[in-house]
Design an enzyme around this catalytic site. Structure first.
Site, PDB file in Angstrom:
ATOM      1  CG  MET A  37      11.904  -6.546 -23.138  1.00 48.15           C
ATOM      2  SD  MET A  37      12.023  -8.330 -23.422  1.00 48.15           S
ATOM      3  CE  MET A  37      13.474  -8.433 -24.426  1.00 48.15           C
ATOM      4  CG  LEU A  40      16.192   1.721 -20.699  1.00 54.53           C
ATOM      5  CD1 LEU A  40      15.563   2.849 -19.885  1.00 54.53           C
ATOM      6  CD2 LEU A  40      15.177   1.128 -21.671  1.00 54.53           C
ATOM      7  CG  HIS A  41      19.768   0.811 -26.747  1.00 55.59           C
ATOM      8  ND1 HIS A  41      18.886   1.392 -27.646  1.00 55.59           N
ATOM      9  CD2 HIS A  41      19.446  -0.509 -26.720  1.00 55.59           C
ATOM     10  CE1 HIS A  41      18.116   0.460 -28.174  1.00 55.59           C
ATOM     11  NE2 HIS A  41      18.413  -0.703 -27.604  1.00 55.59           N
ATOM     12  CG  HIS A  44      15.356   1.368 -25.225  1.00 59.62           C
ATOM     13  ND1 HIS A  44      16.534   0.699 -24.976  1.00 59.62           N
ATOM     14  CD2 HIS A  44      14.440   0.432 -25.529  1.00 59.62           C
ATOM     15  CE1 HIS A  44      16.336  -0.605 -25.127  1.00 59.62           C
ATOM     16  NE2 HIS A  44      15.072  -0.793 -25.468  1.00 59.62           N
ATOM     17  N   GLY A 154       9.891   0.898 -32.081  1.00 62.43           N
ATOM     18  CA  GLY A 154      10.963   1.205 -33.034  1.00 62.43           C
ATOM     19  C   GLY A 154      10.743   0.479 -34.347  1.00 62.43           C
ATOM     20  CD  GLN A 155      10.989   2.931 -39.774  1.00 64.55           C
ATOM     21  OE1 GLN A 155      12.010   3.601 -39.603  1.00 64.55           O
ATOM     22  NE2 GLN A 155      10.021   3.301 -40.571  1.00 64.55           N
ATOM     23  CG  ASP A 157      12.735  -4.877 -32.664  1.00 68.73           C
ATOM     24  OD1 ASP A 157      13.664  -5.658 -32.938  1.00 68.73           O
ATOM     25  OD2 ASP A 157      12.792  -4.065 -31.729  1.00 68.73           O
ATOM     26  CD  GLN A 160       8.595  -5.845 -30.768  1.00 65.64           C
ATOM     27  OE1 GLN A 160       8.988  -6.823 -30.158  1.00 65.64           O
ATOM     28  NE2 GLN A 160       9.026  -4.632 -30.494  1.00 65.64           N
ATOM     29  NE  ARG A 194      18.530 -11.130 -27.271  1.00 68.49           N
ATOM     30  CZ  ARG A 194      17.205 -11.001 -27.246  1.00 68.49           C
ATOM     31  NH1 ARG A 194      16.606 -10.081 -27.979  1.00 68.49           N
ATOM     32  NH2 ARG A 194      16.481 -11.766 -26.451  1.00 68.49           N
TER      33      ARG A 194
HETATM   34  O1  PAF Z   1      10.910  -4.586 -28.322  1.00 66.16           O
HETATM   35  C1  PAF Z   1      10.964  -4.933 -27.112  1.00 66.16           C
HETATM   36  O2  PAF Z   1      11.794  -4.471 -26.337  1.00 66.16           O
HETATM   37  C2  PAF Z   1       9.974  -5.953 -26.590  1.00 66.16           C
HETATM   38  O3  PAF Z   1       9.681  -6.920 -27.537  1.00 66.16           O
HETATM   39  C3  PAF Z   1       8.673  -5.313 -26.032  1.00 66.16           C
HETATM   40  C4  PAF Z   1       7.898  -4.606 -27.134  1.00 66.16           C
HETATM   41  C5  PAF Z   1       9.022  -4.340 -24.922  1.00 66.16           C
HETATM   42  C6  PAF Z   1       7.770  -6.407 -25.446  1.00 66.16           C
HETATM   43  O4  PAF Z   1       8.392  -7.084 -24.408  1.00 66.16           O
END
Ligand code: PAF
Length: 201
Positions: A37, A40-41, A44, A154-155, A157, A160, A194
């Site tokens: 999203m 970027l850090h 990412h 990434g681990q 989240d 997710q 965040r």
């Molecule tokens: O982890 C994230 O940044 C978001 O949830 C993703 C996987 C890009 C979906 O919008």
């Protein structure tokens, strides 16, 4: 004596589904996709580095997905820095950047949601109702549009990640989910976009 010539790297920024599908179809395989999203850090960039090591083409999507924000959440204030994100991705040797608009991803009349079951009935699924379905829906769309060989998560989240793995298996999506360890600040805090909301205390 002949000097080694390095080819200038050119990164392509794409904003439509059709162009992204075509670029990935025509790209040198394997193609690795890193969904993000933006803002970027280092976390990412560790996904991008891993994708760079595993693939011949690296694609990154940047889309602040309204469907995964809860009502009155931080969608409008979520950090966005297009110029800095693009500079970082260019520096990391990314080939394709997909930056669709909300209208491109969710055109008028859009009416379908990917809903995960058991895995969304705890943790974030309870604290942020609808969040994980929003993630599942956008990740499914991105994986279908780009058809990457590998997709990187990434681990950090963890819920997710579990949900994406389940969805990929359940919907027979032809992609390998690759997992990259959490990157942490010196004090142990997981690096996150965040974190900009936090003060040191
Ligand atoms: O982890 C994230 O940044 C978001 O949830 C993703 C996987 C890009 C979906 O919008």
């Amino acid at each position: 004596m002949a000097r080694t010539q390095t080819m200038p790297h050119s990164m392509r920024v794409i904003s439509t589904n059709e162009e992204m599908s075509q670029a990935c179809r025509e790209a040198v395989k394997p193609v690795g996709l890193v969904p993000t999203m933006g803002a970027l850090h280092a976390g990412h960039l560790s996904l991008v580095d891993r994708a760079r090591a595993d693939n011949l083409t690296v694609a990154v999507s940047i889309f602040v997905n309204p469907a995964q924000f809860v009502p009155d959440g931080d969608f409008s204030s979520y950090p966005r820095d297009r110029r800095s994100d693009l500079d970082k991705l260019e520096g990391a040797g990314v080939d394709l950047v997909f930056m669709p608009s909300v209208e491109e991803m969710y055109p008028a009349g859009f009416d379908t949601t990917v809903h995960s079951g058991e895995l969304t009935r705890s943790l974030e699924g309870v604290a942020r109702p609808g969040h994980l379905d929003g993630v599942a829906t956008v990740v499914a769309k991105l994986l279908i549009q780009s058809s990457p060989d590998l997709a990187y998560f990434g681990q950090k989240d963890a819920q997710q990640l579990a949900m994406v793995r389940r969805m990929v298996a359940d919907l027979d999506l032809p992609v390998e989910v690759a997992v990259v360890p959490t990157v942490r600040e010196q004090d142990g805090l997981a690096v996150s976009s965040r974190n900009a909301y936090l003060d040191p205390r």
